[in-house]
Design an enzyme around this catalytic site. Structure first.
Site, PDB file in Angstrom:
ATOM      1  N   GLY A  19      53.166  65.973  41.014  1.00 33.71           N
ATOM      2  CA  GLY A  19      53.706  67.532  39.936  1.00 33.71           C
ATOM      3  C   GLY A  19      53.982  67.407  38.002  1.00 33.71           C
ATOM      4  N   ARG A  80      47.088  68.414  43.797  1.00 32.35           N
ATOM      5  CA  ARG A  80      47.648  66.885  44.798  1.00 32.35           C
ATOM      6  C   ARG A  80      46.859  66.747  45.192  1.00 32.35           C
ATOM      7  NH1 ARG A  80      53.135  65.167  44.265  1.00 32.35           N
ATOM      8  NH2 ARG A  80      54.571  67.301  43.173  1.00 32.35           N
ATOM      9  N   GLY A 117      51.617  60.687  38.585  1.00 34.71           N
ATOM     10  CA  GLY A 117      52.865  59.601  39.775  1.00 34.71           C
ATOM     11  C   GLY A 117      51.908  58.187  40.091  1.00 34.71           C
ATOM     12  N   THR A 141      56.445  61.423  35.928  1.00 41.49           N
ATOM     13  CA  THR A 141      56.791  61.720  37.088  1.00 41.49           C
ATOM     14  C   THR A 141      58.268  62.147  36.282  1.00 41.49           C
ATOM     15  OG1 THR A 141      58.124  61.503  39.483  1.00 41.49           O
ATOM     16  CG2 THR A 141      57.436  59.396  38.141  1.00 41.49           C
ATOM     17  N   ASP A 143      61.267  61.534  38.587  1.00 38.49           N
ATOM     18  CA  ASP A 143      61.681  61.084  39.471  1.00 38.49           C
ATOM     19  C   ASP A 143      61.611  59.729  39.051  1.00 38.49           C
ATOM     20  OD1 ASP A 143      60.719  62.715  41.123  1.00 38.49           O
ATOM     21  OD2 ASP A 143      59.005  62.534  42.792  1.00 38.49           O
ATOM     22  N   MET A 185      65.980  66.748  42.643  1.00 36.52           N
ATOM     23  CA  MET A 185      64.925  66.204  43.094  1.00 36.52           C
ATOM     24  C   MET A 185      64.902  64.659  43.023  1.00 36.52           C
ATOM     25  SD  MET A 185      61.698  68.596  42.207  1.00 36.52           S
ATOM     26  CE  MET A 185      61.444  70.338  43.366  1.00 36.52           C
ATOM     27  N   GLY A 186      64.380  64.153  43.158  1.00 39.04           N
ATOM     28  CA  GLY A 186      64.480  62.635  42.603  1.00 39.04           C
ATOM     29  C   GLY A 186      62.426  62.030  43.823  1.00 39.04           C
ATOM     30  N   ARG A 287      80.720  74.954  47.216  1.00 40.73           N
ATOM     31  CA  ARG A 287      79.264  75.906  46.702  1.00 40.73           C
ATOM     32  C   ARG A 287      77.991  75.059  46.489  1.00 40.73           C
ATOM     33  NH1 ARG A 287      80.991  81.056  45.407  1.00 40.73           N
ATOM     34  NH2 ARG A 287      82.176  82.008  47.001  1.00 40.73           N
ATOM     35  N   LEU A 294      63.655  73.472  38.150  1.00 43.92           N
ATOM     36  CA  LEU A 294      63.819  74.394  37.168  1.00 43.92           C
ATOM     37  C   LEU A 294      64.874  72.647  36.768  1.00 43.92           C
ATOM     38  CD1 LEU A 294      67.199  76.138  37.179  1.00 43.92           C
ATOM     39  CD2 LEU A 294      65.404  76.645  36.040  1.00 43.92           C
TER      40      LEU A 294
HETATM   41  O1  F6P Z   1      57.491  64.125  42.449  1.00 44.56           O
HETATM   42  C1  F6P Z   1      58.026  65.247  41.257  1.00 44.56           C
HETATM   43  C2  F6P Z   1      58.188  66.222  43.076  1.00 44.56           C
HETATM   44  O2  F6P Z   1      58.863  67.037  42.060  1.00 44.56           O
HETATM   45  C3  F6P Z   1      59.407  65.918  43.864  1.00 44.56           C
HETATM   46  O3  F6P Z   1      61.034  65.243  43.354  1.00 44.56           O
HETATM   47  C4  F6P Z   1      60.013  66.241  44.390  1.00 44.56           C
HETATM   48  O4  F6P Z   1      60.331  65.606  45.933  1.00 44.56           O
HETATM   49  C5  F6P Z   1      58.463  67.267  44.352  1.00 44.56           C
HETATM   50  O5  F6P Z   1      57.735  67.109  42.745  1.00 44.56           O
HETATM   51  C6  F6P Z   1      58.024  68.664  45.144  1.00 44.56           C
HETATM   52  O6  F6P Z   1      57.123  69.020  44.856  1.00 44.56           O
HETATM   53  P1  F6P Z   1      55.712  70.348  44.994  1.00 44.56           P
HETATM   54  O7  F6P Z   1      56.540  70.617  43.813  1.00 44.56           O
HETATM   55  O8  F6P Z   1      54.667  69.859  45.310  1.00 44.56           O
HETATM   56  O9  F6P Z   1      56.812  71.297  46.042  1.00 44.56           O
END
Ligand code: F6P
Length: 369
Positions: A19, A80, A117, A141, A143, A185-186, A287, A294
């Site tokens: 990513g 990827r 990553g 990353t 993450d 995310m993460g 909510r 982003l």
């Molecule tokens: O590894 C970075 C990350 O943004 C993660 O936090 C998330 O799970 C994943 O990539 C999302 O991947 P994609 O952009 O391929 O949907």
């Protein structure tokens, strides 16, 4: 581009894989500028390992390396794809490691720099050990889950974006007396949720490493309501799971249970599901805001620019010294090279007694325990 060109002492290839994240271009710039001091030519490989296999490359000279420090994404493009498992049009996968290695030699490369990553570290190590090529890697990353480095670039920017989002959501939470649930995310680690949650003053932070109990979340939110706090902030990592789900997963691993696909109602996202339960139980409108991509976009924070630059310069230094097979890593105040053999296949999880976790506990932030 012509092959094997240049009269320089060395030719180095560089690619970004996995990513995108803020700081990739700053790192490419640092590697290139630093190598150019030593008259080394830099070749950009497009779209990750796919570009190496398909021999799609660009020259990265003085002009191309200009204006990159603050630019989001990656000028090289990314994917990827893994050399040993390349997707085919019919949906199958084939091992194209040999093709990748052949093109490495065809380009006359002395080293391949891979920015990525955990998966990229593993793929680079595989290319190095199976294909016998020289690699140096950089940890990127949002993450922050790459083993062996205190921080990966991208994380600080993503945490800043998530924190700013929480700050803004506070306004609506307090004005409308609502519970705002922010999905961050993460992947399957909780660094981003924990960092952003602490920085943003969250009342509940749910991370994958600490499976949650609904009752524990309810009791924190109920207590706040009883204390006259008519709003709450709940930060949920995308990989968070309940204690029941964790037990179920463990039982499957132990062969005690068979997978039960309707265990969690996947028809709706987890955050929406949780929000519905919370609203019903606590009686405050709830909510969800899902931050999604982003968090990965836009300009890198100053911290990420500096980290990416330091890691990039260290990569160049290792290449000049022919010190290959290493991932550049932040260790305390230093940038060091860690053998890829130690990094490949490992992951840095939040430990239940990590200082960030204990800090949250000391502030009575619920982790759903
Ligand atoms: O590894 C970075 C990350 O943004 C993660 O936090 C998330 O799970 C994943 O990539 C999302 O991947 P994609 O952009 O391929 O949907």
């Amino acid at each position: 581009m012509e092959e094997n060109i240049g009269s320089q002492t060395k030719v180095v290839g560089i690619l970004t894989s996995g990513g995108d994240c803020p700081g990739l271009n700053a790192a490419i710039r640092a590697v290139g500028k630093s190598l150019s001091e030593h008259d080394v030519e830099l070749v950009g490989i497009l779209d990750g390992f796919t570009g190496l296999i398909e021999h799609r490359v660009v020259h990265l000279g003085f002009q191309e390396l200009s204006g990159l420090l603050t630019l989001g994404g990656t000028i090289l493009g990314t994917s990827r794809n893994k050399p040993h498992k390349m997707p085919q049009q019919d949906g199958s996968y084939i091992d194209m490691t040999d093709q990748a290695v052949e093109n490495y030699h065809r380009l006359g490369l002395d080293c391949l720099v891979c920015l990525g990553g955990g998966g990229t570290q593993k793929n680079a190590f595989r290319l190095m050990s199976q294909g016998g090529i020289n690699v140096v890697t950089l940890p990127k990353t949002i993450d922050n889950d790459i083993w062996g480095t205190d921080l990966s670039f991208g994380y600080d920017t993503a945490m800043t974006i998530a924190c700013e989002a929480i700050d803004r959501l506070h306004s609506t939470a307090s004005s409308h007396h609502r519970i705002m649930l922010i999905d961050v995310m993460g992947h399957n680690t909780g660094w981003l949720a924990l960092g952003a949650g602490l920085a943003g003053g969250a009342d509940v932070i749910l991370i994958p490493e600490i499976p949650y109990k609904l009752d524990s979340i309810y009791s924190t939110l109920r207590k706040r309501k009883e204390q006259g706090k008519r709003f709450s902030i709940v930060v949920v990592a995308e990989g968070a799971i309940s204690q029941k789900e964790a037990e179920h997963a463990q039982n499957i691993r132990d062969g005690l249970q068979t997978p039960c696909f309707n265990f969690f109602p996947h028809q709706i996202p987890r955050s929406e599901f949780l929000a519905n339960l919370i609203e019903e139980e606590i009686g405050l409108e709830t909510r969800v805001t899902t931050l999604g991509h982003l968090q990965r976009g836009g300009i890198p924070s100053p911290t990420d620019r500096v980290l990416a630059t330091r890691l990039g310069v260290a990569a160049a230094e290792h290449i000049i010294k022919n010190d290959y097979g290493k991932m550049m890593a932040l260790k305390g105040p230093d940038i060091i090279g860690i053998p890829l053999s130690e990094v490949a296949g490992e992951k840095k999880f939040v430990t239940p007694d990590h200082s960030l976790v204990n800090t949250a506990r000391s502030l009575s932030i619920s982790l759903g325990e």
